[in-house]
Write a protein that holds these residues in place. Structure first.
Motif, PDB file in Angstrom:
ATOM      1  N   ALA A 138      22.745  69.545  67.332  1.00 21.77           N
ATOM      2  CA  ALA A 138      23.411  69.439  66.028  1.00 21.77           C
ATOM      3  C   ALA A 138      24.113  70.738  65.643  1.00 21.77           C
ATOM      4  O   ALA A 138      25.179  70.711  65.012  1.00 21.77           O
ATOM      5  N   PHE A 139      23.530  71.871  66.030  1.00 20.15           N
ATOM      6  CA  PHE A 139      24.107  73.156  65.618  1.00 20.15           C
ATOM      7  C   PHE A 139      25.523  73.374  66.154  1.00 20.15           C
ATOM      8  O   PHE A 139      26.431  73.683  65.376  1.00 20.15           O
ATOM      9  N   PRO A 140      25.774  73.228  67.456  1.00 22.74           N
ATOM     10  CA  PRO A 140      27.156  73.422  67.927  1.00 22.74           C
ATOM     11  C   PRO A 140      28.129  72.404  67.354  1.00 22.74           C
ATOM     12  O   PRO A 140      29.303  72.724  67.126  1.00 22.74           O
ATOM     13  N   VAL A 141      27.659  71.178  67.103  1.00 22.59           N
ATOM     14  CA  VAL A 141      28.529  70.176  66.476  1.00 22.59           C
ATOM     15  C   VAL A 141      28.911  70.625  65.073  1.00 22.59           C
ATOM     16  O   VAL A 141      30.070  70.500  64.645  1.00 22.59           O
ATOM     17  N   MET A 142      27.949  71.171  64.338  1.00 23.68           N
ATOM     18  CA  MET A 142      28.221  71.689  62.998  1.00 23.68           C
ATOM     19  C   MET A 142      29.239  72.825  63.042  1.00 23.68           C
ATOM     20  O   MET A 142      30.149  72.897  62.202  1.00 23.68           O
ATOM     21  N   ILE A 143      29.109  73.714  64.014  1.00 25.04           N
ATOM     22  CA  ILE A 143      30.047  74.829  64.162  1.00 25.04           C
ATOM     23  C   ILE A 143      31.459  74.307  64.390  1.00 25.04           C
ATOM     24  O   ILE A 143      32.437  74.794  63.793  1.00 25.04           O
ATOM     25  N   VAL A 144      31.585  73.308  65.246  1.00 24.42           N
ATOM     26  CA  VAL A 144      32.903  72.727  65.519  1.00 24.42           C
ATOM     27  C   VAL A 144      33.484  72.087  64.264  1.00 24.42           C
ATOM     28  O   VAL A 144      34.670  72.276  63.945  1.00 24.42           O
ATOM     29  N   LEU A 145      32.656  71.351  63.530  1.00 22.41           N
ATOM     30  CA  LEU A 145      33.134  70.663  62.341  1.00 22.41           C
ATOM     31  C   LEU A 145      33.589  71.634  61.252  1.00 22.41           C
ATOM     32  O   LEU A 145      34.604  71.410  60.584  1.00 22.41           O
ATOM     33  N   ILE A 146      32.847  72.714  61.072  1.00 21.89           N
ATOM     34  CA  ILE A 146      33.142  73.623  59.970  1.00 21.89           C
ATOM     35  C   ILE A 146      34.186  74.676  60.325  1.00 21.89           C
ATOM     36  O   ILE A 146      35.064  74.995  59.515  1.00 21.89           O
ATOM     37  N   PHE A 147      34.125  75.208  61.542  1.00 26.49           N
ATOM     38  CA  PHE A 147      34.949  76.374  61.871  1.00 26.49           C
ATOM     39  C   PHE A 147      36.091  76.104  62.846  1.00 26.49           C
ATOM     40  O   PHE A 147      37.021  76.899  62.923  1.00 26.49           O
ATOM     41  N   VAL A 148      36.028  75.005  63.597  1.00 27.61           N
ATOM     42  CA  VAL A 148      37.050  74.752  64.605  1.00 27.61           C
ATOM     43  C   VAL A 148      38.056  73.694  64.158  1.00 27.61           C
ATOM     44  O   VAL A 148      39.267  73.951  64.108  1.00 27.61           O
ATOM     45  N   LEU A 149      37.568  72.515  63.799  1.00 25.34           N
ATOM     46  CA  LEU A 149      38.472  71.424  63.439  1.00 25.34           C
ATOM     47  C   LEU A 149      39.400  71.755  62.263  1.00 25.34           C
ATOM     48  O   LEU A 149      40.599  71.445  62.313  1.00 25.34           O
ATOM     49  N   PRO A 150      38.893  72.372  61.177  1.00 25.34           N
ATOM     50  CA  PRO A 150      39.809  72.682  60.061  1.00 25.34           C
ATOM     51  C   PRO A 150      40.945  73.623  60.447  1.00 25.34           C
ATOM     52  O   PRO A 150      42.016  73.583  59.836  1.00 25.34           O
ATOM     53  N   ARG A 151      40.732  74.465  61.454  1.00 26.85           N
ATOM     54  CA  ARG A 151      41.787  75.379  61.906  1.00 26.85           C
ATOM     55  C   ARG A 151      42.854  74.650  62.716  1.00 26.85           C
ATOM     56  O   ARG A 151      43.950  75.179  62.923  1.00 26.85           O
ATOM     57  N   MET A 152      42.521  73.452  63.180  1.00 24.19           N
ATOM     58  CA  MET A 152      43.459  72.690  63.997  1.00 24.19           C
ATOM     59  C   MET A 152      44.237  71.662  63.187  1.00 24.19           C
ATOM     60  O   MET A 152      45.094  70.967  63.732  1.00 24.19           O
ATOM     61  N   THR A 153      43.917  71.540  61.900  1.00 22.52           N
ATOM     62  CA  THR A 153      44.573  70.553  61.046  1.00 22.52           C
ATOM     63  C   THR A 153      45.115  71.237  59.799  1.00 22.52           C
ATOM     64  O   THR A 153      44.865  72.410  59.551  1.00 22.52           O
ATOM     65  N   ASP A 154      45.845  70.487  58.994  1.00 27.42           N
ATOM     66  CA  ASP A 154      46.362  71.020  57.733  1.00 27.42           C
ATOM     67  C   ASP A 154      45.207  71.173  56.742  1.00 27.42           C
ATOM     68  O   ASP A 154      44.430  70.244  56.525  1.00 27.42           O
ATOM     69  N   SER A 155      45.106  72.348  56.150  1.00 20.51           N
ATOM     70  CA  SER A 155      44.050  72.615  55.185  1.00 20.51           C
ATOM     71  C   SER A 155      44.505  73.688  54.218  1.00 20.51           C
ATOM     72  O   SER A 155      45.218  74.623  54.589  1.00 20.51           O
ATOM     73  N   LEU A 156      44.091  73.549  52.963  1.00 22.27           N
ATOM     74  CA  LEU A 156      44.385  74.559  51.951  1.00 22.27           C
ATOM     75  C   LEU A 156      43.379  75.699  51.972  1.00 22.27           C
ATOM     76  O   LEU A 156      43.591  76.731  51.362  1.00 22.27           O
ATOM     77  N   HIS A 157      42.276  75.493  52.670  1.00 17.66           N
ATOM     78  CA  HIS A 157      41.198  76.479  52.656  1.00 17.66           C
ATOM     79  C   HIS A 157      41.625  77.759  53.361  1.00 17.66           C
ATOM     80  O   HIS A 157      42.246  77.702  54.425  1.00 17.66           O
ATOM     81  N   PRO A 158      41.315  78.925  52.793  1.00 15.53           N
ATOM     82  CA  PRO A 158      41.644  80.191  53.460  1.00 15.53           C
ATOM     83  C   PRO A 158      41.049  80.257  54.859  1.00 15.53           C
ATOM     84  O   PRO A 158      39.887  79.927  55.065  1.00 15.53           O
ATOM     85  N   GLY A 159      41.868  80.663  55.820  1.00 17.99           N
ATOM     86  CA  GLY A 159      41.413  80.766  57.197  1.00 17.99           C
ATOM     87  C   GLY A 159      41.569  79.491  57.993  1.00 17.99           C
ATOM     88  O   GLY A 159      41.236  79.459  59.167  1.00 17.99           O
ATOM     89  N   SER A 160      42.094  78.437  57.364  1.00 21.44           N
ATOM     90  CA  SER A 160      42.264  77.157  58.042  1.00 21.44           C
ATOM     91  C   SER A 160      43.702  76.675  57.890  1.00 21.44           C
ATOM     92  O   SER A 160      44.394  77.033  56.933  1.00 21.44           O
ATOM     93  N   GLY A 161      44.129  75.863  58.845  1.00 21.56           N
ATOM     94  CA  GLY A 161      45.446  75.254  58.733  1.00 21.56           C
ATOM     95  C   GLY A 161      46.585  76.254  58.618  1.00 21.56           C
ATOM     96  O   GLY A 161      47.624  75.963  58.028  1.00 21.56           O
ATOM     97  N   GLY A 162      46.419  77.437  59.161  1.00 18.84           N
ATOM     98  CA  GLY A 162      47.478  78.435  59.085  1.00 18.84           C
ATOM     99  C   GLY A 162      47.436  79.298  57.846  1.00 18.84           C
ATOM    100  O   GLY A 162      48.205  80.257  57.728  1.00 18.84           O
ATOM    101  N   ASN A 163      46.552  78.990  56.891  1.00 18.17           N
ATOM    102  CA  ASN A 163      46.430  79.816  55.688  1.00 18.17           C
ATOM    103  C   ASN A 163      45.669  81.091  56.019  1.00 18.17           C
ATOM    104  O   ASN A 163      44.666  81.062  56.735  1.00 18.17           O
TER     105      ASN A 163
END
Length: 224
Positions: A151-176
């Motif tokens: 579960a831990f590596p899956v959580m890491i991917v969900l929180i820190f990897v996937l948002p960086r690969m998609t559009d997101s307003l969150h700082p550090g994600s989606g090119g922000n």
């Protein structure tokens, strides 16, 4: 395990978190459009999630130790770290939602970072559901340990990897740009980095207290 009975790191934890409230709420912060004073949430939201990550890492460590040793105390340490981590996870979600209300205009906008964080949260809730659904102790501990490790590596991917690969307003994600590269000046660092360490220690402290309580309860049950 002798570390949990020592006092010095608990004193440091209290001092660091207390200093965060002073420096975080009173020190000057960069004046940015839209964000304004809400940037102070960085002193609490991110460090609380760092506390979550800290105890989740410890839980994985003890899950691995349980699979190797079969000792009940290792299983108890793992589950209490997960329980503590979920508490800090909830605090992280709530502080993030509060910030989003001021920065984005609503508590939950369906942003990819929010959605991924929610899925990861449910992933760890399922861990607790799994434990409660199995009656046989050794089987429960073994299956939940395996689940926790994956579960831990899956959580890491969900929180820190996937948002960086998609559009997101969150700082550090989606090119922000993330706050650390964009506007975290030296004054903010005086509050931010001690907060990261302080909240991590607080999370460990709570987990150790829960662990010791669980040990006492198990000993009482064994006597009765």
């Amino acid at each position: 395990m002798k570390f949990i009975y020592q006092t010095w790191w608990k004193v440091i934890a209290v001092l660091l978190v207390f200093s965060t409230f002073i420096t975080g709420l009173l020190f000057r912060v960069p004046r940015l459009p839209i964000i304004h004073e809400t940037i102070r949430n960085l002193y609490f939201h991110v460090p609380m999630w760092m506390g979550m990550l800290t105890v989740f890492v410890v839980s994985v460590y003890y899950s691995i130790k349980y699979l190797r040793s079969g000792k009940e105390e290792h299983d108890l340490a793992a589950v209490e770290c997960v329980n503590t981590g979920l508490m800090f996870y909830t605090l992280g979600l709530l502080t993030g939602m509060l910030w989003a209300q001021y920065a984005w205009g609503e508590f939950w906008s369906g942003d990819s970072k929010q959605n991924s964080a929610a899925i990861a949260f449910l992933l760890y809730c399922a861990y607790l559901v799994l434990r409660n659904s199995i009656d046989e102790e050794q089987k429960r501990a073994k299956i939940s340990a395996i689940y926790n490790i994956f579960a831990f590596p899956v959580m890491i991917v969900l929180i820190f990897v996937l948002p960086r690969m998609t559009d997101s307003l969150h700082p550090g994600s989606g090119g922000n740009p993330a706050f650390g590269r964009y506007d975290l000046d030296n004054g903010m660092k005086l509050a931010f980095y001690p907060a990261m360490l302080g909240w991590s220690f607080i999370a460990l402290w709570i987990a150790t207290v829960r662990y010791r309580i669980r040990l006492i309860e198990n000993k009482k049950n064994a006597i009765n």
